[in-house]
Design a protein around this motif. Structure first.
Motif, PDB file in Angstrom:
ATOM      1  N   ILE A 173       0.846  -1.185   0.000  1.00  0.00           N
ATOM      2  CA  ILE A 173       0.000   0.000   0.000  1.00  0.00           C
ATOM      3  C   ILE A 173       0.887   1.242   0.000  1.00  0.00           C
ATOM      4  O   ILE A 173       1.961   1.239   0.580  1.00  0.00           O
ATOM      5  CB  ILE A 173      -0.988  -0.027   1.188  1.00  0.00           C
ATOM      6  CG1 ILE A 173      -2.019   1.076   1.052  1.00  0.00           C
ATOM      7  CG2 ILE A 173      -0.270   0.041   2.526  1.00  0.00           C
ATOM      8  CD1 ILE A 173      -3.240   0.857   1.897  1.00  0.00           C
ATOM      9  N   TYR A 174       0.387   2.274  -0.687  1.00  0.00           N
ATOM     10  CA  TYR A 174       1.232   3.451  -0.937  1.00  0.00           C
ATOM     11  C   TYR A 174       0.475   4.711  -0.529  1.00  0.00           C
ATOM     12  O   TYR A 174      -0.744   4.730  -0.443  1.00  0.00           O
ATOM     13  CB  TYR A 174       1.575   3.540  -2.420  1.00  0.00           C
ATOM     14  CG  TYR A 174       2.342   2.340  -2.913  1.00  0.00           C
ATOM     15  CD1 TYR A 174       3.728   2.375  -2.971  1.00  0.00           C
ATOM     16  CD2 TYR A 174       1.673   1.175  -3.297  1.00  0.00           C
ATOM     17  CE1 TYR A 174       4.434   1.265  -3.407  1.00  0.00           C
ATOM     18  CE2 TYR A 174       2.369   0.064  -3.723  1.00  0.00           C
ATOM     19  CZ  TYR A 174       3.773   0.101  -3.789  1.00  0.00           C
ATOM     20  OH  TYR A 174       4.452  -0.977  -4.202  1.00  0.00           O
ATOM     21  N   ARG A 175       1.260   5.766  -0.322  1.00  0.00           N
ATOM     22  CA  ARG A 175       0.649   7.057  -0.040  1.00  0.00           C
ATOM     23  C   ARG A 175       0.200   7.706  -1.335  1.00  0.00           C
ATOM     24  O   ARG A 175       0.876   7.581  -2.355  1.00  0.00           O
ATOM     25  CB  ARG A 175       1.668   7.985   0.618  1.00  0.00           C
ATOM     26  CG  ARG A 175       1.401   8.140   2.080  1.00  0.00           C
ATOM     27  CD  ARG A 175       1.945   9.321   2.763  1.00  0.00           C
ATOM     28  NE  ARG A 175       1.669   9.077   4.180  1.00  0.00           N
ATOM     29  CZ  ARG A 175       2.608   8.827   5.059  1.00  0.00           C
ATOM     30  NH1 ARG A 175       3.873   8.851   4.741  1.00  0.00           N
ATOM     31  NH2 ARG A 175       2.264   8.572   6.318  1.00  0.00           N
ATOM     32  N   LEU A 176      -0.920   8.410  -1.259  1.00  0.00           N
ATOM     33  CA  LEU A 176      -1.467   9.061  -2.453  1.00  0.00           C
ATOM     34  C   LEU A 176      -1.619  10.544  -2.157  1.00  0.00           C
ATOM     35  O   LEU A 176      -2.254  10.935  -1.176  1.00  0.00           O
ATOM     36  CB  LEU A 176      -2.830   8.456  -2.782  1.00  0.00           C
ATOM     37  CG  LEU A 176      -3.502   8.974  -4.045  1.00  0.00           C
ATOM     38  CD1 LEU A 176      -2.706   8.588  -5.270  1.00  0.00           C
ATOM     39  CD2 LEU A 176      -4.914   8.411  -4.154  1.00  0.00           C
ATOM     40  N   ARG A 177      -0.972  11.360  -3.023  1.00  0.00           N
ATOM     41  CA  ARG A 177      -1.118  12.800  -2.831  1.00  0.00           C
ATOM     42  C   ARG A 177      -2.444  13.246  -3.420  1.00  0.00           C
ATOM     43  O   ARG A 177      -3.010  12.561  -4.265  1.00  0.00           O
ATOM     44  CB  ARG A 177       0.031  13.522  -3.542  1.00  0.00           C
ATOM     45  CG  ARG A 177       0.838  14.385  -2.599  1.00  0.00           C
ATOM     46  CD  ARG A 177       2.102  14.915  -3.184  1.00  0.00           C
ATOM     47  NE  ARG A 177       2.000  15.347  -4.573  1.00  0.00           N
ATOM     48  CZ  ARG A 177       3.047  15.751  -5.274  1.00  0.00           C
ATOM     49  NH1 ARG A 177       4.246  15.741  -4.722  1.00  0.00           N
ATOM     50  NH2 ARG A 177       2.913  16.125  -6.523  1.00  0.00           N
ATOM     51  N   SER A 178      -2.936  14.393  -2.982  1.00  0.00           N
ATOM     52  CA  SER A 178      -4.278  14.803  -3.438  1.00  0.00           C
ATOM     53  C   SER A 178      -4.333  15.002  -4.944  1.00  0.00           C
ATOM     54  O   SER A 178      -5.383  14.898  -5.558  1.00  0.00           O
ATOM     55  CB  SER A 178      -4.712  16.076  -2.725  1.00  0.00           C
ATOM     56  OG  SER A 178      -3.777  17.080  -2.999  1.00  0.00           O
ATOM     57  N   ASP A 179      -3.177  15.287  -5.586  1.00  0.00           N
ATOM     58  CA  ASP A 179      -3.218  15.458  -7.034  1.00  0.00           C
ATOM     59  C   ASP A 179      -3.112  14.129  -7.778  1.00  0.00           C
ATOM     60  O   ASP A 179      -3.024  14.096  -8.996  1.00  0.00           O
ATOM     61  CB  ASP A 179      -2.097  16.405  -7.489  1.00  0.00           C
ATOM     62  CG  ASP A 179      -0.725  15.902  -7.078  1.00  0.00           C
ATOM     63  OD1 ASP A 179      -0.647  14.812  -6.476  1.00  0.00           O
ATOM     64  OD2 ASP A 179       0.270  16.584  -7.357  1.00  0.00           O
ATOM     65  N   GLY A 180      -3.127  13.006  -7.023  1.00  0.00           N
ATOM     66  CA  GLY A 180      -3.145  11.701  -7.678  1.00  0.00           C
ATOM     67  C   GLY A 180      -1.763  11.068  -7.820  1.00  0.00           C
ATOM     68  O   GLY A 180      -1.641   9.975  -8.363  1.00  0.00           O
ATOM     69  N   LEU A 181      -0.736  11.720  -7.308  1.00  0.00           N
ATOM     70  CA  LEU A 181       0.617  11.182  -7.430  1.00  0.00           C
ATOM     71  C   LEU A 181       0.880  10.175  -6.316  1.00  0.00           C
ATOM     72  O   LEU A 181       0.548  10.407  -5.163  1.00  0.00           O
ATOM     73  CB  LEU A 181       1.623  12.330  -7.347  1.00  0.00           C
ATOM     74  CG  LEU A 181       2.980  12.016  -7.971  1.00  0.00           C
ATOM     75  CD1 LEU A 181       2.892  12.061  -9.492  1.00  0.00           C
ATOM     76  CD2 LEU A 181       4.023  13.006  -7.471  1.00  0.00           C
ATOM     77  N   ILE A 182       1.484   9.025  -6.689  1.00  0.00           N
ATOM     78  CA  ILE A 182       1.842   8.008  -5.695  1.00  0.00           C
ATOM     79  C   ILE A 182       3.221   8.368  -5.155  1.00  0.00           C
ATOM     80  O   ILE A 182       4.182   8.486  -5.928  1.00  0.00           O
ATOM     81  CB  ILE A 182       1.854   6.618  -6.344  1.00  0.00           C
ATOM     82  CG1 ILE A 182       0.452   6.315  -6.884  1.00  0.00           C
ATOM     83  CG2 ILE A 182       2.305   5.564  -5.350  1.00  0.00           C
ATOM     84  CD1 ILE A 182       0.412   5.180  -7.858  1.00  0.00           C
ATOM     85  N   THR A 183       3.321   8.592  -3.834  1.00  0.00           N
ATOM     86  CA  THR A 183       4.573   9.149  -3.324  1.00  0.00           C
ATOM     87  C   THR A 183       5.505   8.111  -2.700  1.00  0.00           C
ATOM     88  O   THR A 183       6.704   8.138  -2.942  1.00  0.00           O
ATOM     89  CB  THR A 183       4.315  10.278  -2.315  1.00  0.00           C
ATOM     90  OG1 THR A 183       3.503   9.749  -1.271  1.00  0.00           O
ATOM     91  CG2 THR A 183       3.613  11.444  -2.980  1.00  0.00           C
TER      92      THR A 183
END
Ligand SMILES: Nc1ncnc2c1ncn2[C@@H]1O[C@H](COP(=O)(O)OP(=O)(O)OP(=O)(O)O)[C@@H](O)[C@H]1O
Ligand SMILES: [Mg+2]
Lengths: 705, 242
Positions: free
Chosen positions: A328-338
């Motif tokens: 599982i990954y972090r998701l920035r509000s603009d849709g970028l996987i960080t």
């Protein structure tokens, strides 16, 4: 402008304004009064003349005639002199008035109303309208008896009685209404219900907590008259609604796919943040790139150390049957996987539910067959038992035969010694054989057989048969159908929808106090300030979540009729207000517009601002005075608003004056050329040529031609 | 009796009357002529202040009309008869009332006013129509009522603003006849705006020609039409010749 009003026109105009205002006030209040008295009569028709009836009974329409007969019977037999009358029927419900004769207007009768009218056909309840009376709403059950006693001691009170959660105080005469109301209010002020509310999830022993709270209060304020009166009465509708919402959320949560997150070391997840998982998508997750359309977006709901729970808010795993384990990954509000934050386990709860249902359906099918077979088996068993019993009887007979035979042999009654011997041998052999098969048994096989309680066995068999019959009677097929239906109609909700619903409910619940347990303390005498109490009780109970409210022991309400009359009064004032506005617009357009257009023409374009101001003021003066004089009052409309409204109406009429009331400029010019003054031009030329109206009528006095 | 000095009136940027001077003696009949829109009506309306001029002086018997108080102005107007192009009768009043009502409003006794009105109506040949409403009369009759109304106050000055301009050609004659007779039988000072050239030649003591708000030529009919100096005058001369 001033010149225009000189030589008498000002006087004319003042008279016009005065008459306009007076007529306007009479018109507005007159219309309002007419409407009012119409409704007043209607209401009398609806709830009867004052004091004539005591109760309105609500009856289902189809039972109307039966109810009427029964009511008349009760009136004639039980309460001679009682009056019954039918009134309006609304929405399938007929209504009857019932008036008790004077001697039956007592607390005993009033408190037994439910019993008296219980048997009326089609009854849907009743409303007490006994008059003159005062209604006390929401009387707390803990103080009812005491309150009744104290209130009945007040002069002017005939008796008081309980009507549901309310108490009705019946007066000797309407004139006591104000005094009694005042005194009842004073009495009510002496009772205060201090309510402690605990948030949902708190299990509170209301008895113990109540005692604890009483101790806390007495410690703080010295000895007081305190009583734990926690009632089991349910909260209001809002509470019920909120509880329902919480239940709904819990249901949705249990129904949503389970998302268990194991965060990597050094990763701190926080509630509310968004993560992304590949899910059933073909698109791999790549850090630094945007997430794909069909990736699962997860919102973190709860965090405990490195474990977290979440909910799917975008995407679905509806097609998955087994637990999914993924990164599982972090998701920035603009849709970028960080970045990668850990691993996740996804479980499709709905699939599991469906699976469980399907399993139980199989079981049910089997049960149905089983019952059928069991029934056959029991039937068989009974037949066998019958045969068996028959055999036992035969066996008994055989034994008796043989005993006799034996005796016969030993007593020498046989035909020959040879025969006797053979039979004896045979018998012995037979018995020995039987005995050999069961050497340990103390009883002989025959004895064993004889000791079997055939009847008991039969009755237990019958029992089993009955039970199986019961199973068959339960329409298993119908149940299966229902469960299948349930399975098929399970909300076809995607995780996404569930997630959104839960978030919506959470947002709503965030601002609400969720009802939980409550403890009520009756405080007599000096009331306590709940604001002061709250911190003390929180500290005392060592519970920062408890909220403190002060609830009155009851609230005096004006009786229905005065409530309606008050409402009517409000309606009348509103109608008068609306009429004042209509009148002002009408009179300005019909009458004053003529003056406005003349003024506009006489003053010319350059001074038109004066006519605007003049028109606005005239409009405002008329509207405001008519409004005030007619006793108008429109809710939320204050006098300044009326003044401004009048200014606006006047202004608009002035601007459009020529449209409403054109003046013949040629005639005015002739008047000017002939040396007529402005007032003469108004009186002899302009006004007589205008529409017949108030102004025209008033002008007749002065008009010479 | 009437002197106008440097009279100007503008409507916005348009100079309707642009520095008009004239001097009219008692009993004189002055005809003002000129093309449409040249400011004739505006000029005579300024005389009794139906239109307020911007600048200039209007002196009647030594008094500046523009400085009169409201009351004095009303009094002055009563002594000035005004005949409108569109008659401007009061539609709701009978012929008789139209002619007399302002006398009564000015304070004259009703009976006397009635007598005078009947006389005035007789003068314009409408003695029998006194009871009718203006709407039931022909245009020529209506204008004659207008003339009677102007006459009835025994005015010292009569202002005529194209009295025949809105009449059918066949009705023009009856009005002009009445006017001619009035000019000849009364000593009233007359200022007449008209397009009727032959009528003007016949009755005018003096003709003023106006163009674009200014008086461009003045003189007796013989002078103005016989030997015109201005462009407008030459045009009128051609009109008569044709
Ligand atoms: N009340 C007014 N507002 C604006 N302009 C006006 C007004 N009265 C007259 N005018 C303009 O002033 C000019 C002079 O007008 P006036 O009526 O004096 O002309 P006239 O010589 O009488 O013309 P006609 O022969 O058409 O009557 C014209 O251009 C007219 O349009
Ligand atoms: Mg003109």
């Amino acid at each position: 402008m001033l010149g225009f009003f000189r030589d008498g026109f000002f006087k004319d105009f003042t008279v016009l304004m005065l008459v306009t205002v007076i007529i306007g006030a009479i018109f507005s209040s007159g219309v309002a009064w007419a409407v009012d008295s119409y409704f007043g009569d209607t209401i009398d028709g609806m709830i009867g003349e004052y004091g004539e009836f005591d109760i309105i009974l609500h009856i289902r329409e189809e039972a109307r005639e039966a109810a009427e007969r029964e009511l008349k019977r009760i009136a004639a037999e039980q309460y001679p002199g009682a009056k019954v009358d039918q009134t309006i029927t609304i929405a399938g419900q007929a209504n009857f008035f019932f008036g008790f004769p004077e001697e039956f207007r007592t607390r005993e009768v009033m408190e037994s109303l439910p019993a008296i009218f219980n048997g009326i056909p089609g009854i849907n309840g009743y409303t007490v309208i006994i008059e003159p009376s005062i209604l006390i709403r929401g009387v707390h059950s803990s103080v009812r008896t005491e309150l009744t006693e104290r209130i009945e001691a007040i002069t002017g009170v005939r008796f008081a009685f309980k009507d549901g959660v309310n108490m009705l105080v019946v007066l000797e005469d309407m004139q006591y209404s104000r005094d009694v109301t005042e005194q009842v209010n004073q009495i009510l002020d002496e009772y205060q219900i201090l309510e402690l509310r605990f948030p949902i999830g708190f299990e509170v022993d209301t008895q113990l907590t109540g005692e604890e709270v009483i101790d806390i209060i007495e410690n703080e304020f010295g000895p007081k008259l305190l009583k734990n009166v926690t009632s089991l009465e349910h909260g209001d509708d809002l509470d019920a609604f909120l509880t329902a919402l919480v239940e709904m959320r819990n249901f949705l949560l249990s129904y949503a796919s389970k998302v268990r997150i194991q965060a990597d070391p050094n990763i701190h997840l926080i509630v509310g943040e968004r993560l992304v998982v590949q899910g059933l998508s073909d698109a791999k997750i790549v850090v630094g790139e945007e997430s794909a359309q069909d990736h699962l977006v997860i919102e973190v709901l709860a965090v405990e150390g490195q474990n977290a729970e979440g909910i799917i808010i975008e995407g679905s795993i509806a097609a998955a049957q087994d637990t999914i384990k993924q990164d599982i990954y972090r998701l920035r509000s603009d849709g970028l996987i960080t970045e990668r934050v850990g691993s996740v386990e996804l479980e499709n709860e709905r699939y599991k539910l469906e699976y469980t249902i399907n399993e139980s359906l199989k079981l049910l099918h089997e049960l149905d067959e089983l019952a059928h077979e069991a029934h056959l088996a029991v039937d068989n068993a009974e037949a066998i038992l019958d045969v068996f019993q028959e055999a036992l009887i035969q066996l008994d007979l055989l034994q008796i035969q043989m005993r006799k035979l034996n005796e016969g042999i030993t007593q020498g009654n046989a035909q020959s010694v040879g025969e006797q011997l053979i039979i004896s041998l045979l018998l012995n052999g037979l018995f020995k054989n039987l005995a050999a098969a069961n050497e340990e048994q103390t009883e002989t096989p025959i004895e064993t057989l004889e000791n079997l309680d055939i009847e008991a066995m039969r009755s237990s068999l019958v029992n089993i048969a009955d039970q199986i019959a019961n199973v068959q009677e339960i329409d298993v097929q119908a149940i299966i159908y229902q469960i299948e239906h349930l399975r098929d109609s399970l909300p076809q909700m995607e995780d996404e929808d569930i997630g959104k619903s839960i978030r919506l409910i959470n947002t709503y619940l965030a601002g609400q106090v969720i009802p939980g347990e409550r403890v009520q303390i009756l405080v007599e005498g000096e009331p306590l300030d709940e604001k002061v109490m709250e911190p003390i009780i929180r500290e005392g109970l060592d519970n920062p979540y408890v909220n403190t409210y002060s609830v009155s022991a009851g609230m005096v309400n004006p009786d229905a009729r005065s409530e309606i009359l008050r409402l009517l009064q409000e309606i009348r004032a509103t109608i008068a207000g609306i009429m004042a506005v209509i009148f002002t617009i009408g009179i300005l357009i019909l009458d004053h517009a003529t003056i406005f257009s003349t003024l506009k023409w006489v003053l010319g374009n350059r001074r038109k601002i004066f006519t605007w101001i003049f028109g606005a003021i005239v409009g405002s003066v008329i509207l405001t005075l008519v409004y005030i004089l007619s006793g108008a009052e429109i809710p939320y409309v204050s006098i300044p608003v009326v003044i401004i409204l009048g200014l606006m109406i006047g202004f608009i009429v002035v601007v459009m004056a020529e449209k409403f009331s054109p003046v013949d400029r040629n005639e005015i010019m002739a008047g000017q050329a002939l040396g007529l003054s402005n007032v003469q031009i108004m009186r002899e030329i302009v006004i007589p040529a205008s529409r017949p109206g108030l102004m025209n009528l008033l002008n007749r006095w002065k008009q010479q031609f | 009796m009437l002197e106008i000095k440097n009279l100007s009136k503008s409507y916005g940027k348009l100079k309707a009357v642009d520095g008009v001077d004239m001097k009219i003696s008692r009993g004189e009949t002055v005809v003002i002529m000129g093309p449409s829109g040249c400011g004739k009506s505006t000029t005579i309306r300024c005389i009794n202040r139906l239109t307020e001029p911007d600048t200039g002086e209007i002196i009647v018997e030594g008094k500046n009309i523009l400085e009169l108080s409201d009351k004095e102005l009303l009094k002055f107007r009563r002594k000035v008869g005004y005949v409108f192009q569109h008659f401007n009768l009061i539609a709701r009043l009978s012929v008789l009332d139209n002619v007399m009502f302002h006398l009564v409003l000015a304070g004259l006794d009703r009976q006397e006013a009635t007598a005078r009105a009947q006389l005035a109506l007789a003068k314009v040949g409408l003695a029998n129509e006194w009871n009718k409403r203006p709407g039931n009369l022909s245009g020529g009759q209506q204008q004659r009522v207008g003339i009677a109304r102007a006459l009835v106050g025994n005015p010292e000055l009569m202002l005529w603003d194209e009295p025949t301009a809105s009449l059918d050609p066949i009705l023009v004659r009856e009005v002009l006849d009445v006017m001619e007779e009035l000019v000849q039988t009364t000593k009233t000072t007359m200022v007449i705006v008209t397009h009727e050239v032959s009528f003007a030649s016949k009755v005018a003591d003096r003709i003023l020609l106006m163009d674009k708000g200014k008086i461009v030529e003045a003189g007796t009919p013989a002078e103005v039409f016989g030997n015109p100096q201005s462009e407008i005058g030459i045009k009128y001369q051609r009109l008569i010749a044709s």
